[in-house]
Design an enzyme around this catalytic site. Structure first.
Site, PDB file in Angstrom:
ATOM      1  CG  HIS A   1       2.634   5.347  -6.316  1.00 15.27           C
ATOM      2  ND1 HIS A   1       1.707   6.349  -6.477  1.00 15.27           N
ATOM      3  CD2 HIS A   1       2.745   4.722  -7.513  1.00 15.27           C
ATOM      4  CE1 HIS A   1       1.267   6.332  -7.732  1.00 15.27           C
ATOM      5  NE2 HIS A   1       1.877   5.358  -8.375  1.00 15.27           N
TER       6      HIS A   1
ATOM      7  CB  CYS B   1       3.722   8.024  -9.426  1.00 12.92           C
ATOM      8  SG  CYS B   1       2.371   7.904 -10.630  1.00 12.92           S
TER       9      CYS B   1
ATOM     10  CG  ASN C   1      -1.958   5.424 -10.081  1.00  7.35           C
ATOM     11  OD1 ASN C   1      -1.636   6.449  -9.497  1.00  7.35           O
ATOM     12  ND2 ASN C   1      -1.088   4.672 -10.739  1.00  7.35           N
TER      13      ASN C   1
END
Length: 314
Positions: A243, A110, A273
């Site tokens: 994030h 990520c 996400n």
């Protein structure tokens, strides 16, 4: 370096929490309390990581300040590739029909967005490119196990594209002032906490608490480092885009940094996400609200572990 323009693409299908209630008895309230997520986007059967990336690029071209043929570098980033040989970046190059330029795809989980931009920084420094296209895309629902009560409800799909130049092109360019990244594979349960093994059973997160704890350490730490490297303090920060992994992580990060929730930019509540695309999507969604002179920090944390922060001045 300067971000000339940024765009994003989201699949049309919306998956609410009731979907997971029906298949594994996780209530809407339980999911919201632990993750902040109410709904997420899911790619259709006709979509994949590369097609979403191409859609984001097509949107980007609507506001490109110069000819697409001036692009001399394409960097793709994903940890959920549609094809591991014809990579995300090559699919985009084929769509754009720009021949004979460097084309690279990378994955650092990520954190891939910032590592992709760092690669651009290197090409620029070596004089090998001057106008780069960065494309981030993750098709999480192609890999997840939706029956997994630990992480199956976390994931969403989406893509974003950024056009980056070595020199300023327009007055509206966003100035990338500093990037700091690092690998934290020596910390905690880094190499087993969250994994995606293609020959196994998709994304699993056996040590989610370890991910949570390390994310809450590394994201505020590197955010402070990138500000201090530019002679700035937390008081100079106008917006933080962390994030989009878990809203509780984001709240923990701003609490550690001592900044108000009004400075937090978050889209996990309605997108889930979206992996390495999440921060870029958030930047694109909010680009019209940013004012000249404002400072934005994007901070990331990914499996493995990887981390980083980037300071942008509008």
């Amino acid at each position: 370096m300067y971000i000339n323009t940024v765009s994003h693409y989201l699949p049309s299908e919306v998956i609410g929490n009731e979907y997971f209630t029906n298949i594994n008895n996780l209530s809407h309230e339980w999911i919201v309390e632990r993750t902040g997520i109410s709904e997420r986007r899911k790619a259709s059967a006709e979509e994949n990581t590369s097609t979403m990336a191409i859609k984001a690029v097509e949107s980007l071209l609507e506001s490109i300040p110069y000819s697409k043929n001036e692009i001399d570098l394409i960097i793709g980033a994903t940890y959920t590739p549609y094809d591991t040989i014809v990579t995300l970046a090559h699919a985009v190059q084929h769509q754009l029909q720009i021949p004979d330029i460097p084309v690279v795809s990378i994955s650092s989980a990520c954190s891939s967005l910032l590592n992709a931009i760092e690669i651009v920084e290197g090409y620029f420094a070596l004089g090998k490119a001057s106008k780069a296209l960065v494309v981030v895309s993750d098709h999480n629902t192609a890999y997840y196990n939706e029956m997994d009560t630990v992480s199956g409800h976390l994931w969403g799909d989406g893509a974003s594209a950024l056009l980056i130049s070595k020199e300023r092109q327009t007055d509206s360019d966003m100035h990338i002032k500093k990037i700091i990244t690092g690998g934290a594979a020596t910390s905690g349960k880094a190499i087993e906490a969250v994994v995606l093994r293609p020959n196994d059973r998709g994304v699993i997160m056996p040590f989610g608490r370890d991910v949570f704890q390390n994310a809450c350490v590394y994201m505020p730490k590197v955010s402070q480092q990138v500000l201090h490297a530019c002679g700035l303090s937390i008081d100079d920060l106008d917006y933080l885009i962390p994030h989009q992994a878990n809203h509780r992580i984001s709240l923990n990060v701003i609490n550690t940094l001592g900044i108000p929730v009004e400075k937090l930019i978050s889209n996990i509540q309605y997108l889930g996400n979206t992996g390495c695309a999440g921060c870029a999507i958030a930047l694109s969604e909010n680009k019209e609200k940013f004012k000249k002179g404002e400072n934005i920090v994007i901070t990331v944390f990914g499996g493995g572990y990887s981390y980083g922060a980037m300071l942008i001045t509008i």
